[in-house]
Design an enzyme around this catalytic site. Structure first.
Site, short mmCIF file in Angstrom:
data_model
loop_
_atom_site.label_atom_id
_atom_site.label_comp_id
_atom_site.label_asym_id
_atom_site.label_seq_id
_atom_site.Cartn_x
_atom_site.Cartn_y
_atom_site.Cartn_z
N HIS A 183 1.65 -2.25 -0.77
CA HIS A 183 1.01 -2.13 -2.08
C HIS A 183 2.01 -1.58 -3.10
CE1 HIS A 183 -2.66 -1.60 0.58
NE2 HIS A 183 -3.04 -2.58 -0.21
N SER A 233 -3.35 -2.17 5.74
CA SER A 233 -4.16 -0.94 5.81
C SER A 233 -4.79 -0.82 7.20
CB SER A 233 -5.25 -0.96 4.75
OG SER A 233 -4.66 -1.14 3.48
#
Ligand code: PAF
Length: 288
Positions: free
Chosen positions: A44, A193
Protein backbone atom coordinates in the site's frame (compact mmCIF):
# COMPACT_ATOMS: atom_id res chain seq x y z
CA UNK A 1 0.09 21.66 4.41
CA UNK A 2 2.16 20.21 7.25
CA UNK A 3 -0.51 18.11 8.91
CA UNK A 4 -2.73 15.30 7.77
CA UNK A 5 -6.43 15.93 8.15
CA UNK A 6 -7.91 12.69 9.34
CA UNK A 7 -11.61 12.22 8.88
CA UNK A 8 -12.61 9.06 10.58
CA UNK A 9 -15.54 7.62 12.38
CA UNK A 10 -17.36 10.90 12.65
CA UNK A 11 -20.56 11.96 11.00
CA UNK A 12 -20.55 14.39 8.13
CA UNK A 13 -17.06 13.44 7.01
CA UNK A 14 -18.02 13.04 3.34
CA UNK A 15 -18.60 16.78 3.47
CA UNK A 16 -15.18 17.36 5.02
CA UNK A 17 -13.47 15.31 2.31
CA UNK A 18 -15.39 17.15 -0.39
CA UNK A 19 -14.46 20.49 1.20
CA UNK A 20 -10.74 19.68 0.96
CA UNK A 21 -10.73 18.11 -2.49
CA UNK A 22 -12.83 20.88 -3.99
CA UNK A 23 -10.58 23.57 -2.55
CA UNK A 24 -7.55 21.73 -3.98
CA UNK A 25 -9.23 21.48 -7.36
CA UNK A 26 -9.92 25.24 -7.27
CA UNK A 27 -6.18 25.74 -6.72
CA UNK A 28 -5.59 23.46 -9.75
CA UNK A 29 -3.81 20.84 -7.64
CA UNK A 30 -3.84 17.26 -8.94
CA UNK A 31 -5.32 14.69 -6.58
CA UNK A 32 -4.00 11.13 -6.36
CA UNK A 33 -6.16 8.54 -4.62
CA UNK A 34 -5.26 5.21 -3.04
CA UNK A 35 -8.32 3.24 -1.89
CA UNK A 36 -7.54 0.58 0.75
CA UNK A 37 -9.20 -1.69 3.25
CA UNK A 38 -6.52 -0.91 5.84
CA UNK A 39 -4.13 -3.38 7.50
CA UNK A 40 -1.56 -1.49 5.49
CA UNK A 41 1.76 -2.93 4.36
CA UNK A 42 4.63 -1.88 2.10
CA UNK A 43 2.50 -2.70 -0.97
CA UNK A 44 0.00 0.00 0.00
CA UNK A 45 2.78 2.41 0.92
CA UNK A 46 4.32 1.86 -2.49
CA UNK A 47 1.02 2.99 -4.08
CA UNK A 48 0.98 6.02 -1.78
CA UNK A 49 4.56 6.89 -2.81
CA UNK A 50 3.70 6.53 -6.50
CA UNK A 51 0.76 8.89 -5.95
CA UNK A 52 3.05 11.28 -4.06
CA UNK A 53 5.54 11.31 -6.94
CA UNK A 54 2.99 12.26 -9.58
CA UNK A 55 0.24 14.24 -7.81
CA UNK A 56 0.12 17.42 -5.70
CA UNK A 57 -2.24 15.95 -3.10
CA UNK A 58 -2.65 12.38 -1.91
CA UNK A 59 -5.85 10.97 -0.41
CA UNK A 60 -6.02 7.48 1.12
CA UNK A 61 -9.26 5.79 2.14
CA UNK A 62 -9.46 3.02 4.73
CA UNK A 63 -12.72 1.12 4.63
CA UNK A 64 -13.39 -2.59 4.99
CA UNK A 65 -16.20 -2.80 2.48
CA UNK A 66 -18.80 -5.36 3.62
CA UNK A 67 -20.35 -5.49 0.13
CA UNK A 68 -17.36 -7.23 -1.42
CA UNK A 69 -17.19 -10.13 1.05
CA UNK A 70 -19.25 -13.13 0.07
CA UNK A 71 -18.06 -15.00 3.16
CA UNK A 72 -19.09 -13.48 6.55
CA UNK A 73 -16.18 -15.21 8.37
CA UNK A 74 -13.72 -13.65 5.94
CA UNK A 75 -15.22 -10.21 6.66
CA UNK A 76 -15.12 -10.78 10.40
CA UNK A 77 -11.51 -12.02 10.33
CA UNK A 78 -10.22 -9.37 7.94
CA UNK A 79 -7.32 -7.70 9.82
CA UNK A 80 -8.09 -4.19 11.09
CA UNK A 81 -5.63 -1.80 12.69
CA UNK A 82 -6.73 1.76 12.13
CA UNK A 83 -4.35 3.33 14.62
CA UNK A 84 -1.17 1.89 13.13
CA UNK A 85 -2.51 2.47 9.58
CA UNK A 86 -2.95 6.16 10.35
CA UNK A 87 0.53 6.33 11.90
CA UNK A 88 2.05 4.85 8.74
CA UNK A 89 0.18 7.24 6.48
CA UNK A 90 1.07 10.31 8.52
CA UNK A 91 4.74 9.31 8.10
CA UNK A 92 4.17 9.17 4.33
CA UNK A 93 2.88 12.72 4.49
CA UNK A 94 -0.47 11.96 2.89
CA UNK A 95 -2.76 14.97 2.69
CA UNK A 96 -5.99 13.33 3.74
CA UNK A 97 -7.09 10.04 5.26
CA UNK A 98 -10.71 9.08 4.85
CA UNK A 99 -11.85 6.27 7.13
CA UNK A 100 -15.65 6.33 7.27
CA UNK A 101 -17.92 4.20 9.40
CA UNK A 102 -20.02 1.70 7.41
CA UNK A 103 -23.17 3.50 8.67
CA UNK A 104 -21.99 6.75 7.20
CA UNK A 105 -20.61 5.35 4.00
CA UNK A 106 -23.80 3.38 3.31
CA UNK A 107 -26.56 5.26 5.18
CA UNK A 108 -28.98 2.86 3.51
CA UNK A 109 -27.86 -0.53 2.16
CA UNK A 110 -27.26 -0.13 -1.62
CA UNK A 111 -29.91 -1.74 -3.82
CA UNK A 112 -27.87 -1.52 -6.99
CA UNK A 113 -25.68 -4.34 -8.20
CA UNK A 114 -23.05 -4.08 -10.91
CA UNK A 115 -22.41 -6.65 -13.61
CA UNK A 116 -19.14 -6.18 -15.46
CA UNK A 117 -19.87 -8.98 -17.90
CA UNK A 118 -17.11 -11.29 -19.06
CA UNK A 119 -14.30 -9.52 -17.22
CA UNK A 120 -15.84 -10.45 -13.88
CA UNK A 121 -17.38 -13.83 -14.70
CA UNK A 122 -14.19 -15.88 -14.30
CA UNK A 123 -11.54 -16.49 -11.60
CA UNK A 124 -12.35 -14.26 -8.58
CA UNK A 125 -15.76 -13.41 -10.01
CA UNK A 126 -16.65 -17.07 -10.35
CA UNK A 127 -15.28 -18.09 -6.95
CA UNK A 128 -16.64 -15.08 -5.05
CA UNK A 129 -20.13 -14.29 -6.37
CA UNK A 130 -21.03 -10.63 -5.88
CA UNK A 131 -17.45 -9.66 -5.06
CA UNK A 132 -16.86 -7.36 -8.03
CA UNK A 133 -20.28 -5.79 -7.75
CA UNK A 134 -19.31 -4.82 -4.19
CA UNK A 135 -15.89 -3.56 -5.33
CA UNK A 136 -17.49 -1.54 -8.13
CA UNK A 137 -20.06 0.07 -5.81
CA UNK A 138 -17.53 1.08 -3.16
CA UNK A 139 -14.98 2.38 -5.67
CA UNK A 140 -17.61 4.37 -7.59
CA UNK A 141 -18.86 5.94 -4.33
CA UNK A 142 -15.28 6.73 -3.28
CA UNK A 143 -14.56 8.29 -6.68
CA UNK A 144 -17.63 10.55 -6.27
CA UNK A 145 -16.48 11.68 -2.83
CA UNK A 146 -12.73 12.05 -3.49
CA UNK A 147 -12.94 13.27 -7.12
CA UNK A 148 -9.34 12.22 -7.89
CA UNK A 149 -7.41 12.86 -11.08
CA UNK A 150 -5.53 9.58 -10.70
CA UNK A 151 -6.36 6.37 -8.82
CA UNK A 152 -3.65 3.86 -7.88
CA UNK A 153 -4.26 0.11 -7.72
CA UNK A 154 -1.87 -2.81 -7.22
CA UNK A 155 -1.36 -5.39 -9.98
CA UNK A 156 -1.68 -8.19 -7.40
CA UNK A 157 -5.44 -7.77 -7.82
CA UNK A 158 -5.16 -7.97 -11.59
CA UNK A 159 -8.81 -8.77 -12.23
CA UNK A 160 -9.85 -5.91 -9.94
CA UNK A 161 -7.76 -3.55 -12.09
CA UNK A 162 -9.56 -4.79 -15.23
CA UNK A 163 -12.94 -4.32 -13.51
CA UNK A 164 -12.05 -0.79 -12.37
CA UNK A 165 -10.91 0.06 -15.92
CA UNK A 166 -14.40 -0.92 -17.11
CA UNK A 167 -16.03 1.03 -14.30
CA UNK A 168 -14.11 4.17 -15.28
CA UNK A 169 -14.83 3.79 -19.00
CA UNK A 170 -18.44 2.65 -18.76
CA UNK A 171 -19.55 5.18 -16.14
CA UNK A 172 -17.51 8.03 -17.63
CA UNK A 173 -15.26 8.88 -14.68
CA UNK A 174 -12.57 11.35 -15.72
CA UNK A 175 -9.89 9.50 -13.77
CA UNK A 176 -6.56 8.00 -14.85
CA UNK A 177 -6.13 4.44 -13.60
CA UNK A 178 -2.55 3.65 -12.57
CA UNK A 179 -1.64 -0.03 -12.21
CA UNK A 180 1.43 -0.48 -10.00
CA UNK A 181 3.59 -3.63 -9.91
CA UNK A 182 3.05 -6.18 -7.14
CA UNK A 183 5.34 -5.73 -4.14
CA UNK A 184 6.88 -8.93 -2.77
CA UNK A 185 8.79 -10.23 0.23
CA UNK A 186 12.36 -11.25 -0.66
CA UNK A 187 10.99 -14.82 -0.71
CA UNK A 188 8.68 -13.83 -3.59
CA UNK A 189 5.50 -13.93 -1.50
CA UNK A 190 3.19 -11.18 -2.74
CA UNK A 191 2.47 -8.65 0.02
CA UNK A 192 -1.11 -8.90 1.23
CA UNK A 193 -3.00 -7.90 4.36
CA UNK A 194 -4.03 -11.55 4.60
CA UNK A 195 -0.38 -12.62 5.11
CA UNK A 196 -0.76 -11.29 8.68
CA UNK A 197 -2.81 -14.40 9.39
CA UNK A 198 -0.11 -16.83 8.19
CA UNK A 199 2.45 -18.46 10.52
CA UNK A 200 6.15 -18.07 9.68
CA UNK A 201 6.24 -21.54 8.13
CA UNK A 202 2.98 -20.80 6.28
CA UNK A 203 4.63 -17.73 4.76
CA UNK A 204 7.59 -19.82 3.65
CA UNK A 205 5.30 -22.35 1.99
CA UNK A 206 3.16 -19.60 0.44
CA UNK A 207 6.27 -18.20 -1.29
CA UNK A 208 6.24 -21.38 -3.42
CA UNK A 209 3.11 -20.05 -5.12
CA UNK A 210 5.20 -17.37 -6.81
CA UNK A 211 7.94 -19.90 -7.60
CA UNK A 212 5.28 -21.94 -9.44
CA UNK A 213 4.16 -18.91 -11.44
CA UNK A 214 7.77 -18.14 -12.40
CA UNK A 215 8.26 -21.69 -13.67
CA UNK A 216 5.16 -21.40 -15.85
CA UNK A 217 6.25 -18.04 -17.23
CA UNK A 218 9.78 -19.30 -17.93
CA UNK A 219 8.39 -22.30 -19.83
CA UNK A 220 5.75 -20.43 -21.82
CA UNK A 221 7.67 -19.69 -24.97
CA UNK A 222 9.02 -23.21 -25.33
CA UNK A 223 5.99 -25.24 -24.18
CA UNK A 224 2.86 -23.10 -24.73
CA UNK A 225 0.02 -22.30 -22.32
CA UNK A 226 -1.08 -25.79 -21.24
CA UNK A 227 2.32 -27.41 -20.75
CA UNK A 228 3.74 -24.33 -19.03
CA UNK A 229 0.80 -24.40 -16.63
CA UNK A 230 1.64 -28.02 -15.87
CA UNK A 231 5.13 -26.95 -14.78
CA UNK A 232 3.55 -24.70 -12.15
CA UNK A 233 1.13 -27.41 -11.04
CA UNK A 234 3.90 -29.97 -10.70
CA UNK A 235 5.84 -27.57 -8.50
CA UNK A 236 2.84 -26.72 -6.33
CA UNK A 237 1.96 -30.39 -5.88
CA UNK A 238 5.24 -30.82 -3.99
CA UNK A 239 3.66 -28.74 -1.21
CA UNK A 240 0.50 -30.47 0.06
CA UNK A 241 -0.12 -27.46 2.36
CA UNK A 242 -0.91 -25.43 -0.79
CA UNK A 243 -4.41 -26.08 -2.11
CA UNK A 244 -4.74 -24.54 -5.54
CA UNK A 245 -8.22 -23.19 -6.33
CA UNK A 246 -7.51 -21.97 -9.87
CA UNK A 247 -4.48 -21.49 -12.07
CA UNK A 248 -5.11 -19.86 -15.44
CA UNK A 249 -3.44 -17.91 -18.22
CA UNK A 250 -5.38 -14.76 -19.05
CA UNK A 251 -5.34 -11.70 -21.23
CA UNK A 252 -4.70 -9.11 -18.47
CA UNK A 253 -6.74 -6.44 -20.24
CA UNK A 254 -10.08 -8.30 -20.33
CA UNK A 255 -9.37 -11.46 -18.27
CA UNK A 256 -10.19 -13.78 -21.17
CA UNK A 257 -8.94 -17.27 -20.25
CA UNK A 258 -6.24 -18.46 -22.64
CA UNK A 259 -5.83 -22.03 -23.83
CA UNK A 260 -3.54 -23.84 -26.24
CA UNK A 261 -5.24 -22.31 -29.28
CA UNK A 262 -5.22 -18.70 -28.00
CA UNK A 263 -2.99 -16.00 -29.39
CA UNK A 264 -1.90 -13.46 -26.80
CA UNK A 265 1.34 -11.53 -26.82
CA UNK A 266 1.45 -10.41 -23.19
CA UNK A 267 -0.44 -12.92 -21.07
CA UNK A 268 -0.56 -13.16 -17.29
CA UNK A 269 -0.83 -16.26 -15.19
CA UNK A 270 -3.23 -15.98 -12.24
CA UNK A 271 -3.63 -18.18 -9.20
CA UNK A 272 -5.79 -18.48 -6.10
CA UNK A 273 -4.58 -20.91 -3.47
CA UNK A 274 -5.21 -21.72 0.17
CA UNK A 275 -2.46 -21.98 2.78
CA UNK A 276 -3.30 -22.56 6.47
CA UNK A 277 -6.95 -21.79 5.69
CA UNK A 278 -6.05 -18.39 4.21
CA UNK A 279 -7.02 -17.65 0.63
CA UNK A 280 -4.20 -15.98 -1.31
CA UNK A 281 -4.15 -14.66 -4.85
CA UNK A 282 -1.18 -13.82 -7.03
CA UNK A 283 -0.27 -13.41 -10.70
CA UNK A 284 2.67 -12.84 -12.96
CA UNK A 285 2.55 -10.57 -15.98
CA UNK A 286 4.76 -11.40 -18.93
CA UNK A 287 5.58 -7.74 -19.48
CA UNK A 288 7.12 -7.24 -15.97
O1 PAF B 1 -8.12 -3.75 -3.16
C1 PAF B 1 -8.75 -3.42 -2.12
O2 PAF B 1 -8.19 -3.26 -1.02
C2 PAF B 1 -10.26 -3.21 -2.20
O3 PAF B 1 -10.83 -4.12 -3.08
C3 PAF B 1 -10.65 -1.78 -2.56
C4 PAF B 1 -10.18 -1.38 -3.94
C5 PAF B 1 -10.06 -0.80 -1.53
C6 PAF B 1 -12.18 -1.62 -2.52
O4 PAF B 1 -12.68 -1.92 -1.27
Amino acid sequence: MNFTPITMNTTGENKTVKYYVRSWRKEEKTIGFVPTMGALHEGHLDLVRKARETCDKVVVSIFVNPLQFNNPTDLEKYPRNLESDVEMLVKENVDLIYAPLPMEFYPTPPNVSLDFGKVSSVLEGEMRPGHFSGVGIVVARLFHIVEPHKAFFGAKDLQQVAVIRNLINDLGFDIELVRCPTKRETSGLALSSRNKRLSESGKKTAAEIFAGLQLAMAGLEEFGFEEAKKLARQHLEKYPEIKTEYLEWVNPENMEILSSTSQQKNPAICIAAWVEGIRLIDNLLSEN
